[in-house]
Scaffold this motif. Sequence first.
Motif, PDB file in Angstrom:
ATOM      1  N   LEU A 244      66.022  38.763  51.070  1.00  0.00           N
ATOM      2  CA  LEU A 244      66.978  38.344  50.042  1.00  0.00           C
ATOM      3  C   LEU A 244      66.484  38.740  48.649  1.00  0.00           C
ATOM      4  CD1 LEU A 244      69.616  36.791  49.378  1.00  0.00           C
ATOM      5  CD2 LEU A 244      68.209  34.715  49.239  1.00  0.00           C
ATOM      6  N   GLN A 245      65.178  38.798  48.485  1.00  0.00           N
ATOM      7  CA  GLN A 245      64.615  39.173  47.191  1.00  0.00           C
ATOM      8  C   GLN A 245      65.030  40.582  46.771  1.00  0.00           C
ATOM      9  OE1 GLN A 245      60.444  38.479  47.805  1.00  0.00           O
ATOM     10  NE2 GLN A 245      60.662  36.269  47.587  1.00  0.00           N
ATOM     11  N   LEU A 246      65.412  41.414  47.723  1.00  0.00           N
ATOM     12  CA  LEU A 246      65.896  42.753  47.388  1.00  0.00           C
ATOM     13  C   LEU A 246      67.201  42.699  46.603  1.00  0.00           C
ATOM     14  CD1 LEU A 246      65.148  44.548  50.774  1.00  0.00           C
ATOM     15  CD2 LEU A 246      63.993  44.957  48.584  1.00  0.00           C
ATOM     16  N   SER A 247      67.926  41.586  46.701  1.00  0.00           N
ATOM     17  CA  SER A 247      69.218  41.453  46.016  1.00  0.00           C
ATOM     18  C   SER A 247      69.069  41.072  44.548  1.00  0.00           C
ATOM     19  CB  SER A 247      70.071  40.394  46.713  1.00  0.00           C
ATOM     20  OG  SER A 247      69.575  39.089  46.438  1.00  0.00           O
ATOM     21  N   GLY A 248      67.929  40.530  44.161  1.00  0.00           N
ATOM     22  CA  GLY A 248      67.765  40.077  42.785  1.00  0.00           C
ATOM     23  C   GLY A 248      68.201  38.643  42.557  1.00  0.00           C
ATOM     24  N   VAL A 249      68.889  38.041  43.508  1.00  0.00           N
ATOM     25  CA  VAL A 249      69.353  36.660  43.351  1.00  0.00           C
ATOM     26  C   VAL A 249      68.171  35.693  43.193  1.00  0.00           C
ATOM     27  CG1 VAL A 249      70.589  34.761  44.474  1.00  0.00           C
ATOM     28  CG2 VAL A 249      71.562  37.066  44.474  1.00  0.00           C
ATOM     29  N   PRO A 250      67.157  35.760  44.066  1.00  0.00           N
ATOM     30  CA  PRO A 250      66.023  34.850  43.877  1.00  0.00           C
ATOM     31  C   PRO A 250      65.327  35.019  42.525  1.00  0.00           C
ATOM     32  CG  PRO A 250      65.983  35.729  46.084  1.00  0.00           C
ATOM     33  CD  PRO A 250      67.030  36.503  45.322  1.00  0.00           C
ATOM     34  N   ALA A 251      65.223  36.249  42.046  1.00  0.00           N
ATOM     35  CA  ALA A 251      64.585  36.477  40.741  1.00  0.00           C
ATOM     36  C   ALA A 251      65.367  35.774  39.637  1.00  0.00           C
ATOM     37  CB  ALA A 251      64.475  37.976  40.460  1.00  0.00           C
ATOM     38  N   GLU A 252      66.675  35.870  39.700  1.00  0.00           N
ATOM     39  CA  GLU A 252      67.508  35.213  38.688  1.00  0.00           C
ATOM     40  C   GLU A 252      67.373  33.695  38.778  1.00  0.00           C
ATOM     41  OE1 GLU A 252      69.835  34.523  35.512  1.00  0.00           O
ATOM     42  OE2 GLU A 252      69.023  36.458  36.136  1.00  0.00           O
ATOM     43  N   LEU A 253      67.433  33.151  39.975  1.00  0.00           N
ATOM     44  CA  LEU A 253      67.282  31.704  40.149  1.00  0.00           C
ATOM     45  C   LEU A 253      65.890  31.241  39.727  1.00  0.00           C
ATOM     46  CD1 LEU A 253      69.081  31.262  43.585  1.00  0.00           C
ATOM     47  CD2 LEU A 253      69.932  30.587  41.334  1.00  0.00           C
ATOM     48  N   SER A 254      64.880  32.049  40.010  1.00  0.00           N
ATOM     49  CA  SER A 254      63.498  31.696  39.674  1.00  0.00           C
ATOM     50  C   SER A 254      63.268  31.637  38.171  1.00  0.00           C
ATOM     51  CB  SER A 254      62.525  32.689  40.312  1.00  0.00           C
ATOM     52  OG  SER A 254      62.559  32.555  41.709  1.00  0.00           O
ATOM     53  N   ARG A 255      64.046  32.377  37.424  1.00  0.00           N
ATOM     54  CA  ARG A 255      63.922  32.335  35.958  1.00  0.00           C
ATOM     55  C   ARG A 255      64.340  30.988  35.400  1.00  0.00           C
ATOM     56  NH1 ARG A 255      64.625  37.975  36.018  1.00  0.00           N
ATOM     57  NH2 ARG A 255      66.868  38.041  36.309  1.00  0.00           N
ATOM     58  N   HIS A 256      65.166  30.280  36.150  1.00  0.00           N
ATOM     59  CA  HIS A 256      65.726  29.013  35.660  1.00  0.00           C
ATOM     60  C   HIS A 256      65.162  27.784  36.346  1.00  0.00           C
ATOM     61  CE1 HIS A 256      68.633  31.428  33.510  1.00  0.00           C
ATOM     62  NE2 HIS A 256      68.912  32.061  34.629  1.00  0.00           N
ATOM     63  N   SER A 257      64.387  27.973  37.418  1.00  0.00           N
ATOM     64  CA  SER A 257      63.945  26.821  38.198  1.00  0.00           C
ATOM     65  C   SER A 257      62.584  27.068  38.839  1.00  0.00           C
ATOM     66  CB  SER A 257      64.981  26.524  39.290  1.00  0.00           C
ATOM     67  OG  SER A 257      64.475  25.627  40.238  1.00  0.00           O
ATOM     68  N   THR A 258      61.657  26.160  38.586  1.00  0.00           N
ATOM     69  CA  THR A 258      60.350  26.237  39.236  1.00  0.00           C
ATOM     70  C   THR A 258      60.494  26.053  40.737  1.00  0.00           C
ATOM     71  OG1 THR A 258      59.281  25.385  37.250  1.00  0.00           O
ATOM     72  CG2 THR A 258      58.046  25.210  39.301  1.00  0.00           C
TER      73      THR A 258
END
Length: 123
Positions: A70-84
Amino acid sequence: MRLSAAVAALVIAGAGLGLRAVAAGDLAEYGGDALYTLLIVALVVLVAPRVTAQRAGALALAFSWGVEFLQLSGVPAELSRHSTAARLVLGSTFHAPDLFWYAVGALAGGLAVAARRAGRRRR
């Protein structure tokens, strides 16, 4: 089995957070990966205590690999920027060697569940 799984989950989560706090480099990264999947094994057993050891390991591995891909989609990176919490659960960037270490954690978890159950049957 649920109590054992709950205690194991707490110990594993603490070990993973502790490892990241005191270690760096490959040890922290890959040890954390294995512990992440080991934690998922414990959570699977906590939720479904009658699941076989092999299935618990396989489900944990599938979940871990799913999150990694899923990390290939960029979604986790975006969510990780906003939430520990999102950063701890989802990570942010795909790293192929992590897939091997998730398998190590799944294997260790499956073996631990099988050993715990074998020990209980002997009593």
